[in-house]
Design a protein around this motif. Sequence first.
Motif, PDB file in Angstrom:
ATOM      1  N   ASP A  89      18.240  -1.856  -9.397  1.00  9.95           N
ATOM      2  CA  ASP A  89      17.913  -2.754 -10.511  1.00  9.95           C
ATOM      3  C   ASP A  89      16.417  -3.027 -10.632  1.00  9.95           C
ATOM      4  O   ASP A  89      15.971  -3.629 -11.599  1.00  9.95           O
ATOM      5  CB  ASP A  89      18.646  -4.096 -10.332  1.00  9.95           C
ATOM      6  CG  ASP A  89      20.152  -3.935 -10.361  1.00  9.95           C
ATOM      7  OD1 ASP A  89      20.642  -3.183 -11.215  1.00  9.95           O
ATOM      8  OD2 ASP A  89      20.823  -4.565  -9.522  1.00  9.95           O
ATOM      9  N   ARG A  90      15.636  -2.580  -9.650  1.00 13.72           N
ATOM     10  CA  ARG A  90      14.201  -2.876  -9.648  1.00 13.72           C
ATOM     11  C   ARG A  90      13.463  -2.240 -10.815  1.00 13.72           C
ATOM     12  O   ARG A  90      12.654  -2.889 -11.463  1.00 13.72           O
ATOM     13  CB  ARG A  90      13.562  -2.413  -8.340  1.00 13.72           C
ATOM     14  CG  ARG A  90      13.897  -3.255  -7.169  1.00 13.72           C
ATOM     15  CD  ARG A  90      13.198  -2.733  -5.934  1.00 13.72           C
ATOM     16  NE  ARG A  90      13.612  -3.494  -4.771  1.00 13.72           N
ATOM     17  CZ  ARG A  90      13.421  -3.097  -3.536  1.00 13.72           C
ATOM     18  NH1 ARG A  90      12.811  -1.963  -3.294  1.00 13.72           N
ATOM     19  NH2 ARG A  90      13.825  -3.851  -2.541  1.00 13.72           N
ATOM     20  N   GLU A  91      13.702  -0.972 -11.030  1.00 10.00           N
ATOM     21  CA  GLU A  91      12.940  -0.268 -12.070  1.00 10.00           C
ATOM     22  C   GLU A  91      13.186  -0.841 -13.461  1.00 10.00           C
ATOM     23  O   GLU A  91      12.229  -1.085 -14.192  1.00 10.00           O
ATOM     24  CB  GLU A  91      13.235   1.235 -12.037  1.00 10.00           C
ATOM     25  CG  GLU A  91      12.373   2.051 -12.974  1.00 10.00           C
ATOM     26  CD  GLU A  91      10.879   1.965 -12.696  1.00 10.00           C
ATOM     27  OE1 GLU A  91      10.100   2.280 -13.616  1.00 10.00           O
ATOM     28  OE2 GLU A  91      10.476   1.582 -11.586  1.00 10.00           O
ATOM     29  N   PRO A  92      14.432  -1.099 -13.870  1.00  9.33           N
ATOM     30  CA  PRO A  92      14.622  -1.737 -15.175  1.00  9.33           C
ATOM     31  C   PRO A  92      13.953  -3.110 -15.270  1.00  9.33           C
ATOM     32  O   PRO A  92      13.398  -3.457 -16.311  1.00  9.33           O
ATOM     33  CB  PRO A  92      16.144  -1.862 -15.294  1.00  9.33           C
ATOM     34  CG  PRO A  92      16.692  -0.819 -14.396  1.00  9.33           C
ATOM     35  CD  PRO A  92      15.717  -0.697 -13.269  1.00  9.33           C
ATOM     36  N   LEU A  93      13.969  -3.861 -14.179  1.00  7.64           N
ATOM     37  CA  LEU A  93      13.325  -5.176 -14.198  1.00  7.64           C
ATOM     38  C   LEU A  93      11.807  -5.028 -14.288  1.00  7.64           C
ATOM     39  O   LEU A  93      11.147  -5.764 -15.011  1.00  7.64           O
ATOM     40  CB  LEU A  93      13.711  -5.976 -12.950  1.00  7.64           C
ATOM     41  CG  LEU A  93      13.269  -7.432 -12.934  1.00  7.64           C
ATOM     42  CD1 LEU A  93      13.885  -8.214 -14.097  1.00  7.64           C
ATOM     43  CD2 LEU A  93      13.654  -8.078 -11.611  1.00  7.64           C
ATOM     44  N   ARG A  94      11.254  -4.059 -13.579  1.00  9.08           N
ATOM     45  CA  ARG A  94       9.816  -3.806 -13.648  1.00  9.08           C
ATOM     46  C   ARG A  94       9.418  -3.398 -15.059  1.00  9.08           C
ATOM     47  O   ARG A  94       8.425  -3.879 -15.610  1.00  9.08           O
ATOM     48  CB  ARG A  94       9.406  -2.723 -12.654  1.00  9.08           C
ATOM     49  CG  ARG A  94       7.898  -2.508 -12.586  1.00  9.08           C
ATOM     50  CD  ARG A  94       7.535  -1.323 -11.696  1.00  9.08           C
ATOM     51  NE  ARG A  94       7.884  -0.064 -12.303  1.00  9.08           N
ATOM     52  CZ  ARG A  94       7.150   0.551 -13.239  1.00  9.08           C
ATOM     53  NH1 ARG A  94       6.038   0.014 -13.669  1.00  9.08           N
ATOM     54  NH2 ARG A  94       7.532   1.705 -13.732  1.00  9.08           N
ATOM     55  N   LYS A  95      10.209  -2.534 -15.679  1.00  7.78           N
ATOM     56  CA  LYS A  95       9.916  -2.101 -17.055  1.00  7.78           C
ATOM     57  C   LYS A  95       9.988  -3.278 -18.025  1.00  7.78           C
ATOM     58  O   LYS A  95       9.156  -3.398 -18.931  1.00  7.78           O
ATOM     59  CB  LYS A  95      10.873  -0.994 -17.484  1.00  7.78           C
ATOM     60  CG  LYS A  95      10.568   0.337 -16.838  1.00  7.78           C
ATOM     61  CD  LYS A  95      11.512   1.419 -17.317  1.00  7.78           C
ATOM     62  CE  LYS A  95      11.167   2.744 -16.669  1.00  7.78           C
ATOM     63  NZ  LYS A  95      12.049   3.816 -17.125  1.00  7.78           N
ATOM     64  N   LEU A  96      10.970  -4.127 -17.841  1.00  7.07           N
ATOM     65  CA  LEU A  96      11.077  -5.310 -18.695  1.00  7.07           C
ATOM     66  C   LEU A  96       9.862  -6.213 -18.510  1.00  7.07           C
ATOM     67  O   LEU A  96       9.294  -6.708 -19.485  1.00  7.07           O
ATOM     68  CB  LEU A  96      12.361  -6.087 -18.384  1.00  7.07           C
ATOM     69  CG  LEU A  96      12.517  -7.418 -19.142  1.00  7.07           C
ATOM     70  CD1 LEU A  96      12.613  -7.168 -20.651  1.00  7.07           C
ATOM     71  CD2 LEU A  96      13.744  -8.167 -18.643  1.00  7.07           C
ATOM     72  N   ALA A  97       9.437  -6.399 -17.270  1.00  6.16           N
ATOM     73  CA  ALA A  97       8.265  -7.241 -16.996  1.00  6.16           C
ATOM     74  C   ALA A  97       7.032  -6.682 -17.700  1.00  6.16           C
ATOM     75  O   ALA A  97       6.270  -7.418 -18.331  1.00  6.16           O
ATOM     76  CB  ALA A  97       8.023  -7.348 -15.494  1.00  6.16           C
ATOM     77  N   ARG A  98       6.835  -5.386 -17.637  1.00  7.50           N
ATOM     78  CA  ARG A  98       5.676  -4.761 -18.303  1.00  7.50           C
ATOM     79  C   ARG A  98       5.777  -4.928 -19.823  1.00  7.50           C
ATOM     80  O   ARG A  98       4.802  -5.249 -20.488  1.00  7.50           O
ATOM     81  CB  ARG A  98       5.582  -3.282 -17.934  1.00  7.50           C
ATOM     82  CG  ARG A  98       5.163  -3.062 -16.495  1.00  7.50           C
ATOM     83  CD  ARG A  98       5.118  -1.583 -16.165  1.00  7.50           C
ATOM     84  NE  ARG A  98       4.081  -0.939 -16.949  1.00  7.50           N
ATOM     85  CZ  ARG A  98       2.865  -0.666 -16.510  1.00  7.50           C
ATOM     86  NH1 ARG A  98       2.529  -1.003 -15.287  1.00  7.50           N
ATOM     87  NH2 ARG A  98       1.988  -0.063 -17.279  1.00  7.50           N
ATOM     88  N   GLN A  99       6.968  -4.717 -20.359  1.00  7.92           N
ATOM     89  CA  GLN A  99       7.175  -4.859 -21.806  1.00  7.92           C
ATOM     90  C   GLN A  99       6.878  -6.299 -22.251  1.00  7.92           C
ATOM     91  O   GLN A  99       6.184  -6.521 -23.249  1.00  7.92           O
ATOM     92  CB  GLN A  99       8.611  -4.477 -22.160  1.00  7.92           C
ATOM     93  CG  GLN A  99       8.983  -4.707 -23.600  1.00  7.92           C
ATOM     94  CD  GLN A  99      10.483  -4.529 -23.842  1.00  7.92           C
ATOM     95  OE1 GLN A  99      11.263  -4.336 -22.913  1.00  7.92           O
ATOM     96  NE2 GLN A  99      10.882  -4.605 -25.088  1.00  7.92           N
TER      97      GLN A  99
END
Length: 175
Positions: free
Chosen positions: A127-137
């Motif tokens: 789940d880390r990568e989707p959360l990281r992408k959301l944070a960047r977005q």
Amino acid sequence: MNDIGTIEISSEEKALVDVIDFRTNSRDPDTVLPMLGAAGMVTPMLLARGAIPERRQQCFTQPGWGAGRKSRLEVFEGNGTQGTDIFSHRNFLKYLRFFIHGANLPITIKVAMRDQVENPQWFTSGDREPLRKLARQLARAHGLDGSSADEFMYCAPTSAWPSTMLIRCAGPSRT
């Protein structure tokens, strides 16, 4: 567990918190010393009655939440500030602000991050990568830069943010 707002404080605690300007960079003792005194008094009060969510405390007491291998508490102790003296240290004010108000991000970001995580108990490394992408977005959409990385980290469950990811989480770069 996923609280995102300001904790409830008593009228006595509020009177002390009102003395503290969490935004100041002043080095003037006449400005800073009353704030540090108030912080030193209100923090034990909040801890004694269990007002600070455990999750927020973990960001300060557990290793892995900062840029190094030590907890933020261990850094204070390693620099010679011990026990309740930590609460009156100038560098503690940003953590007290977080303890009281949560992550210093717009509410829309806090809600989006909370909703992405759902139940932190079931958050896995996948789940880390989707959360990281959301944070960047979200950071880009709100014009935030890498200086807000710690604030995004505070919105994630304990298992989500190894310290090596902090630098990448909220920066505006497109890499």
